[in-house]
Design a protein around this motif. Structure first.
Motif, PDB file in Angstrom:
ATOM      1  N   GLN A  93     -71.114   6.265  48.098  1.00 41.58           N
ATOM      2  CA  GLN A  93     -71.803   7.319  47.340  1.00 41.58           C
ATOM      3  C   GLN A  93     -73.039   7.809  48.077  1.00 41.58           C
ATOM      4  N   LEU A  94     -73.812   6.891  48.612  1.00 39.36           N
ATOM      5  CA  LEU A  94     -75.033   7.261  49.328  1.00 39.36           C
ATOM      6  C   LEU A  94     -74.715   8.074  50.581  1.00 39.36           C
ATOM      7  N   ALA A  95     -73.622   7.719  51.252  1.00 37.57           N
ATOM      8  CA  ALA A  95     -73.257   8.420  52.486  1.00 37.57           C
ATOM      9  C   ALA A  95     -72.796   9.848  52.228  1.00 37.57           C
ATOM     10  N   GLN A  96     -72.474  10.162  50.979  1.00 43.01           N
ATOM     11  CA  GLN A  96     -71.975  11.494  50.636  1.00 43.01           C
ATOM     12  C   GLN A  96     -73.056  12.392  50.053  1.00 43.01           C
ATOM     13  N   ILE A  97     -74.285  11.894  49.980  1.00 43.94           N
ATOM     14  CA  ILE A  97     -75.379  12.656  49.370  1.00 43.94           C
ATOM     15  C   ILE A  97     -76.220  13.309  50.458  1.00 43.94           C
ATOM     16  N   GLY A  98     -76.466  14.602  50.318  1.00 43.75           N
ATOM     17  CA  GLY A  98     -77.346  15.313  51.244  1.00 43.75           C
ATOM     18  C   GLY A  98     -76.873  15.220  52.678  1.00 43.75           C
ATOM     19  N   ASP A  99     -77.757  14.718  53.537  1.00 45.28           N
ATOM     20  CA  ASP A  99     -77.431  14.624  54.959  1.00 45.28           C
ATOM     21  C   ASP A  99     -76.691  13.342  55.311  1.00 45.28           C
ATOM     22  N   GLY A 100     -76.360  12.554  54.297  1.00 40.32           N
ATOM     23  CA  GLY A 100     -75.600  11.329  54.533  1.00 40.32           C
ATOM     24  C   GLY A 100     -76.419  10.169  55.052  1.00 40.32           C
ATOM     25  N   GLN A 101     -77.736  10.349  55.113  1.00 43.53           N
ATOM     26  CA  GLN A 101     -78.600   9.304  55.661  1.00 43.53           C
ATOM     27  C   GLN A 101     -79.250   8.438  54.585  1.00 43.53           C
ATOM     28  N   HIS A 102     -78.959   8.748  53.318  1.00 45.71           N
ATOM     29  CA  HIS A 102     -79.563   7.961  52.242  1.00 45.71           C
ATOM     30  C   HIS A 102     -79.177   6.488  52.334  1.00 45.71           C
ATOM     31  N   VAL A 103     -77.987   6.242  52.843  1.00 46.86           N
ATOM     32  CA  VAL A 103     -77.521   4.865  52.947  1.00 46.86           C
ATOM     33  C   VAL A 103     -78.367   4.060  53.926  1.00 46.86           C
ATOM     34  N   LEU A 104     -79.038   4.755  54.847  1.00 45.60           N
ATOM     35  CA  LEU A 104     -79.847   4.072  55.859  1.00 45.60           C
ATOM     36  C   LEU A 104     -81.335   4.031  55.508  1.00 45.60           C
ATOM     37  N   ARG A 105     -81.744   4.824  54.536  1.00 41.93           N
ATOM     38  CA  ARG A 105     -83.163   4.902  54.194  1.00 41.93           C
ATOM     39  C   ARG A 105     -83.524   3.803  53.212  1.00 41.93           C
ATOM     40  N   ARG A 106     -84.603   3.110  53.536  1.00 43.38           N
ATOM     41  CA  ARG A 106     -85.020   1.984  52.695  1.00 43.38           C
ATOM     42  C   ARG A 106     -85.415   2.481  51.310  1.00 43.38           C
ATOM     43  N   GLY A 107     -84.901   1.824  50.290  1.00 43.41           N
ATOM     44  CA  GLY A 107     -85.162   2.231  48.920  1.00 43.41           C
ATOM     45  C   GLY A 107     -84.142   3.203  48.372  1.00 43.41           C
ATOM     46  N   GLY A 108     -83.264   3.726  49.254  1.00 47.98           N
ATOM     47  CA  GLY A 108     -82.280   4.698  48.812  1.00 47.98           C
ATOM     48  C   GLY A 108     -81.307   4.137  47.793  1.00 47.98           C
ATOM     49  N   MET A 109     -80.855   2.917  48.001  1.00 49.65           N
ATOM     50  CA  MET A 109     -79.893   2.317  47.076  1.00 49.65           C
ATOM     51  C   MET A 109     -80.529   2.075  45.713  1.00 49.65           C
ATOM     52  N   GLU A 110     -81.764   1.579  45.711  1.00 45.24           N
ATOM     53  CA  GLU A 110     -82.433   1.270  44.451  1.00 45.24           C
ATOM     54  C   GLU A 110     -82.617   2.520  43.590  1.00 45.24           C
ATOM     55  N   VAL A 111     -83.098   3.605  44.193  1.00 46.54           N
ATOM     56  CA  VAL A 111     -83.348   4.808  43.386  1.00 46.54           C
ATOM     57  C   VAL A 111     -82.045   5.523  43.024  1.00 46.54           C
ATOM     58  N   HIS A 112     -81.038   5.411  43.875  1.00 50.87           N
ATOM     59  CA  HIS A 112     -79.736   5.999  43.533  1.00 50.87           C
ATOM     60  C   HIS A 112     -79.154   5.295  42.319  1.00 50.87           C
ATOM     61  N   PHE A 113     -79.213   3.978  42.317  1.00 48.38           N
ATOM     62  CA  PHE A 113     -78.620   3.196  41.228  1.00 48.38           C
ATOM     63  C   PHE A 113     -79.428   3.322  39.932  1.00 48.38           C
ATOM     64  N   SER A 114     -80.723   3.481  40.050  1.00 46.76           N
ATOM     65  CA  SER A 114     -81.561   3.515  38.850  1.00 46.76           C
ATOM     66  C   SER A 114     -81.962   4.934  38.467  1.00 46.76           C
ATOM     67  N   LEU A 115     -82.856   5.562  39.238  1.00 47.99           N
ATOM     68  CA  LEU A 115     -83.439   6.826  38.802  1.00 47.99           C
ATOM     69  C   LEU A 115     -82.462   7.993  38.866  1.00 47.99           C
ATOM     70  N   ARG A 116     -81.727   8.146  39.989  1.00 49.48           N
ATOM     71  CA  ARG A 116     -80.789   9.266  40.056  1.00 49.48           C
ATOM     72  C   ARG A 116     -79.747   9.148  38.944  1.00 49.48           C
ATOM     73  N   TYR A 117     -79.258   7.934  38.722  1.00 44.87           N
ATOM     74  CA  TYR A 117     -78.287   7.698  37.648  1.00 44.87           C
ATOM     75  C   TYR A 117     -78.859   8.126  36.304  1.00 44.87           C
ATOM     76  N   VAL A 118     -80.098   7.722  36.033  1.00 41.60           N
ATOM     77  CA  VAL A 118     -80.701   8.010  34.731  1.00 41.60           C
ATOM     78  C   VAL A 118     -80.973   9.504  34.577  1.00 41.60           C
ATOM     79  N   LEU A 119     -81.501  10.139  35.619  1.00 43.04           N
ATOM     80  CA  LEU A 119     -81.803  11.567  35.527  1.00 43.04           C
ATOM     81  C   LEU A 119     -80.536  12.396  35.332  1.00 43.04           C
ATOM     82  N   LYS A 120     -79.498  12.058  36.086  1.00 40.03           N
ATOM     83  CA  LYS A 120     -78.239  12.796  35.947  1.00 40.03           C
ATOM     84  C   LYS A 120     -77.670  12.633  34.534  1.00 40.03           C
TER      85      LYS A 120
END
Length: 267
Positions: A93-120
């Motif tokens: 999922q992270l690799a398919q978002i934006g430029d695909g670099q979220h999977v490599l950025r520190r903190g990307g998994m945490e905010v994807h699983f928590s905040l992005r999920y909640v906001l969506k």
């Protein structure tokens, strides 16, 4: 005492950072509090704000998700196939978002699983109720998520610089500061499609709580309670390990005093 313990036979205990249920809770409160501190004013002034939404349920759900992620990352064993499959899905999922670099950025998994999920999820309901499918909301969400990622990255950096006791203190301090710590009981929060993982996590939570509960000791069966009547003419006294010192650190709980010799007893 702590320095001696770390360099002696208790070094393995002091060197570990076991994620008890309380620590999973406090870490979730800590990260949610840091996000709330910075992002709540931004959310209030963004296009995502609505008179039909209030911030407290949002941060509660973020806390539940962070608590769930703590269990997935730190409590479930690395050999758990259900865990590993779920983390692989997150990476995809992270690799398919934006430029695909979220999977490599520190903190990307945490905010994807928590905040992005909640906001969506949270604001999709609000949009649907207002028949509003504005793509600008999605752009706002992504901007907020990137800010959140930077916050969580800083949280992770802070953790890496602190000792175990300092981390625990940091968790509690920030959670209390933003009014989250102790305000709710974090729970496992997953969509229905992940029911198998949710069941496995429920078992882990139960076992984790049971393993960290202090064992009950009947005071009337406590071998440390000894009645002494050495002083003639004085009423017998009862001495226990708890009453012999004002602060019980538990350090000497397994200490057995040497038997008193006849000479020592008569002196």
């Amino acid at each position: 005492m702590s320095k001696e313990a770390q360099s002696g036979e208790f070094a393995d205990v002091f060197g570990s950072f076991f994620f008890s249920d309380k620590r999973c809770q406090n870490r979730a409160f800590f990260m949610a509090a840091r996000l709330k501190q910075t992002l709540q004013p931004i959310l209030a002034s963004s296009s995502l704000s609505s008179p039909h939404t209030t911030p407290d349920p949002l941060w509660e759900l973020v806390t539940h998700r962070l608590y769930t992620l703590n269990y997935i990352l730190f409590v479930l064993p690395s050999t758990c196939d259900i865990r590993n499959h779920f983390l692989a899905v997150l990476e995809q999922q992270l690799a398919q978002i934006g430029d695909g670099q979220h999977v490599l950025r520190r903190g990307g998994m945490e905010v994807h699983f928590s905040l992005r999920y909640v906001l969506k999820k949270y604001y999709r309901r609000s949009r649907d109720s207002n028949n509003n499918n504005n793509n600008d909301d999605d752009d706002d969400i992504e901007d907020i998520v990137e800010r959140a990622r930077e916050i969580i990255e800083h949280c992770l950096e802070s953790e890496s610089k602190l000792g175990h006791a300092e981390r625990d203190a940091m968790y509690v301090f920030h959670g209390l500061r933003m009014g989250l710590h102790g305000s709710l009981e974090p729970r496992i929060e997953l969509d229905d499609e992940y029911w198998e993982l949710a069941q496995r996590l429920a078992i882990a939570v139960k076992q984790n709580k049971e393993s960290t509960q202090p064992a009950y000791v009947n005071p009337f069966e406590d071998d440390d309670a000894v009645v002494t009547d050495d002083n003639d003419g004085m009423p017998p006294t009862t001495t226990t390990a708890a009453s012999s010192r004002e602060v019980d650190s538990g350090f000497y709980d397994h200490y057995v005093p040497p038997a008193r010799s006849g000479a020592a007893a008569s002196s």
